[in-house]
Write a protein that holds these residues in place. Structure first.
Motif, PDB file in Angstrom:
ATOM      1  N   GLU A 189       0.849  -1.189   0.000  1.00 41.71           N
ATOM      2  CA  GLU A 189       0.000   0.000   0.000  1.00 41.71           C
ATOM      3  C   GLU A 189       0.894   1.251   0.000  1.00 41.71           C
ATOM      4  O   GLU A 189       1.096   1.894   1.020  1.00 41.71           O
ATOM      5  N   GLY A 190       1.438   1.550  -1.162  1.00 41.74           N
ATOM      6  CA  GLY A 190       2.354   2.676  -1.294  1.00 41.74           C
ATOM      7  C   GLY A 190       2.859   2.789  -2.712  1.00 41.74           C
ATOM      8  O   GLY A 190       2.250   2.268  -3.656  1.00 41.74           O
ATOM      9  N   THR A 191       3.992   3.463  -2.891  1.00 42.13           N
ATOM     10  CA  THR A 191       4.597   3.674  -4.198  1.00 42.13           C
ATOM     11  C   THR A 191       5.769   2.716  -4.400  1.00 42.13           C
ATOM     12  O   THR A 191       6.171   1.996  -3.474  1.00 42.13           O
ATOM     13  N   PHE A 192       6.334   2.760  -5.605  1.00 47.66           N
ATOM     14  CA  PHE A 192       7.538   1.971  -5.842  1.00 47.66           C
ATOM     15  C   PHE A 192       8.663   2.408  -4.915  1.00 47.66           C
ATOM     16  O   PHE A 192       9.434   1.584  -4.424  1.00 47.66           O
ATOM     17  N   ASP A 193       8.763   3.700  -4.669  1.00 43.98           N
ATOM     18  CA  ASP A 193       9.813   4.185  -3.772  1.00 43.98           C
ATOM     19  C   ASP A 193       9.679   3.565  -2.380  1.00 43.98           C
ATOM     20  O   ASP A 193      10.672   3.275  -1.723  1.00 43.98           O
ATOM     21  N   ASP A 194       8.436   3.367  -1.933  1.00 44.65           N
ATOM     22  CA  ASP A 194       8.220   2.677  -0.651  1.00 44.65           C
ATOM     23  C   ASP A 194       8.720   1.238  -0.726  1.00 44.65           C
ATOM     24  O   ASP A 194       9.382   0.754   0.202  1.00 44.65           O
TER      25      ASP A 194
END
Length: 451
Positions: A189-194
């Motif tokens: 539940e987030g972005t690729f960066d996460d």
């Protein structure tokens, strides 16, 4: 091949390729870089057009790895991993598209993942262990599918893929979540960066590393970059085969860029002697590196979602490597370092609107040639660079994925249907199997230790 950490300016703690392969990241949070690049012989380049892709790949890999992998075994690894062609499509007298997506998942990362899997497997066979290798991979789209297929059923290795919920195409998600066996998928539940941050934090967590033998197959692992350099050599060979080649004509590569692993593969090729005069780092609106190249400030920020989702990276991991290729000893000042990089690399960024316009332009102008959104970003970078330079040059665009993987975007843009390869049709019928987790290390750690 000895490697040092990009955070170790004195290069006082060097490791072998095998150690870098399995550990992925140094403890000091840097990235592994080769201490030395041997320059390939002139005879190799003079005869390169007469070599197969596999023969080219072997010569390059052997120059780097001959101290650790016997030639006969390296040939086997190459022949097994690099067993698909990478064709060169001619657009006009100066623009060519090197199609890198002819692996099992129709993404350019297939070769690198297969090379890494087979190299790891050989080392494990040479030094058997009861301890399972656990590979963690953050993916913004294509890396996960390539790694899943590359490592599928490799003995002694388990793979966990982390991908951002709702930020990959439906087909990419199916490639991540339908493999099974020794491959599992975590929907974050987030972005690729996460996802990327969580993987890095896992590698640096002493408790987790004491309990699991962790490795990675992202481009943070040096073994992913070596095979990506093969493409550049193969493009050069095909140019010499197809043209009345002029060695005095400038050779320019346009590289669709997100985490900058593929571009670093080009810098490896350049260091080994390939006559690359310039590289265009082409990004979408996640333009961290183009801004650095223009003004010298590297300012990571949260990534923005675009049509070219595999490039939606707000903090490119390989930036430290990009700098390391140009850092002098003693260390250059920030200004000197930037000037060194700017001699070889320029940046460009494009919006989704410009991306779809480029897909349509190429489809209409070049006899129905169909690009994926990422390839379109590379096309725009090369087109603008050549227009600005106003010089005679060979321009090669690296095509990164089959357009059918982004079928809705591409079909809406060109107004025609895109033929879906049989392998992709089959996977769309498979059932998704992924575990949803929040974007924090403790959630990942808990899941890994339960498994």
């Amino acid at each position: 091949m000895h490697l040092y950490s990009t955070n170790d300016q004195q290069r006082s703690n060097k490791v072998s390729f095998q150690e870098a392969l399995f550990n992925s990241l140094p403890e000091d949070k840097g990235l592994y870089m080769p201490e030395y690049f041997p320059e390939l012989k002139d005879s190799f380049f003079e005869n390169i057009e007469n070599l197969t892709f596999q023969e080219i790949a072997f010569e390059v890999a052997d120059a780097l790895l001959n101290e650790e992998i016997p030639a006969v075994k390296l040939r086997d690894i190459i022949d097994d991993a690099v067993n698909f062609p990478a064709p060169l499509a001619k657009l006009d007298d100066e623009k060519f598209v090197l199609e890198l997506f002819h692996g099992p998942t129709l993404a350019f990362k297939d070769f690198g993942a297969r090379f890494m899997a087979r190299t790891m497997s050989w080392f494990l066979q040479e030094s058997p262990s009861d301890e399972e290798i656990h590979i963690l991979v953050a993916t913004s789209g294509d890396t996960g599918g390539a790694v899943a297929q590359g490592f599928l059923n490799v003995a002694g290795i388990k793979v966990t893929l982390l991908y951002p919920k709702g930020k990959v195409s439906e087909l990419q998600e199916k490639q991540l979540t339908t493999v099974g066996n020794n491959v599992e998928a975590l929907e974050v539940e987030g972005t690729f960066d996460d996802c990327q941050r969580m993987v890095k934090e896992a590698f640096l967590d002493k408790d987790l590393r004491a309990r699991l033998k962790l490795s990675s197959a992202n481009s943070i692992n040096i073994s992913r970059l070596i095979p990506q350099s093969f493409y550049y050599f193969n493009a050069y060979a095909q140019l010499k085969r197809q043209l009345s080649f002029d060695a005095n004509k400038k050779l320019v590569f346009a590289v669709p860029s997100g985490n900058f692993g593929n571009l670093c593969g080009g810098l490896i090729a350049k260091r080994l002697g390939l006559p690359i005069q310039h590289i265009v780092a082409s990004t979408n609106v996640n333009d961290i590196v183009p801004k650095y190249l223009e003004g010298g400030a590297f300012e990571p920020k949260p990534s923005l979602q675009t049509l070219s989702n595999a490039m939606d990276v707000g903090n490119p991991s390989n930036f430290a490597r990009l700098q390391a290729f140009y850092q002098t000893r003693p260390a250059a000042s920030e200004t000197e370092l930037l000037n060194n990089i700017q001699q070889d690399i320029s940046g460009a960024r494009y919006t989704d609107k410009q991306t779809t316009e480029a897909i349509k332009e190429v489809f209409d102008k070049y006899y129905g040639y169909t690009m994926c959104p990422h390839t379109a970003v590379g096309y725009l970078g090369l087109k603008d660079y050549q227009a600005q330079q106003k010089e005679d040059s060979y321009g090669v665009i690296l095509a990164t994925a089959h357009p059918a993987k982004f079928v809705d975007t591409v079909e809406d843009t060109i107004g025609e249907s895109v033929k879906m390869p049989e392998s992709l049709q089959a996977i769309m019928q498979s059932e998704k199997n992924a575990t949803l987790i929040p974007a924090d290390l403790e959630a990942l750690k808990s899941h890994l230790l339960k498994g």
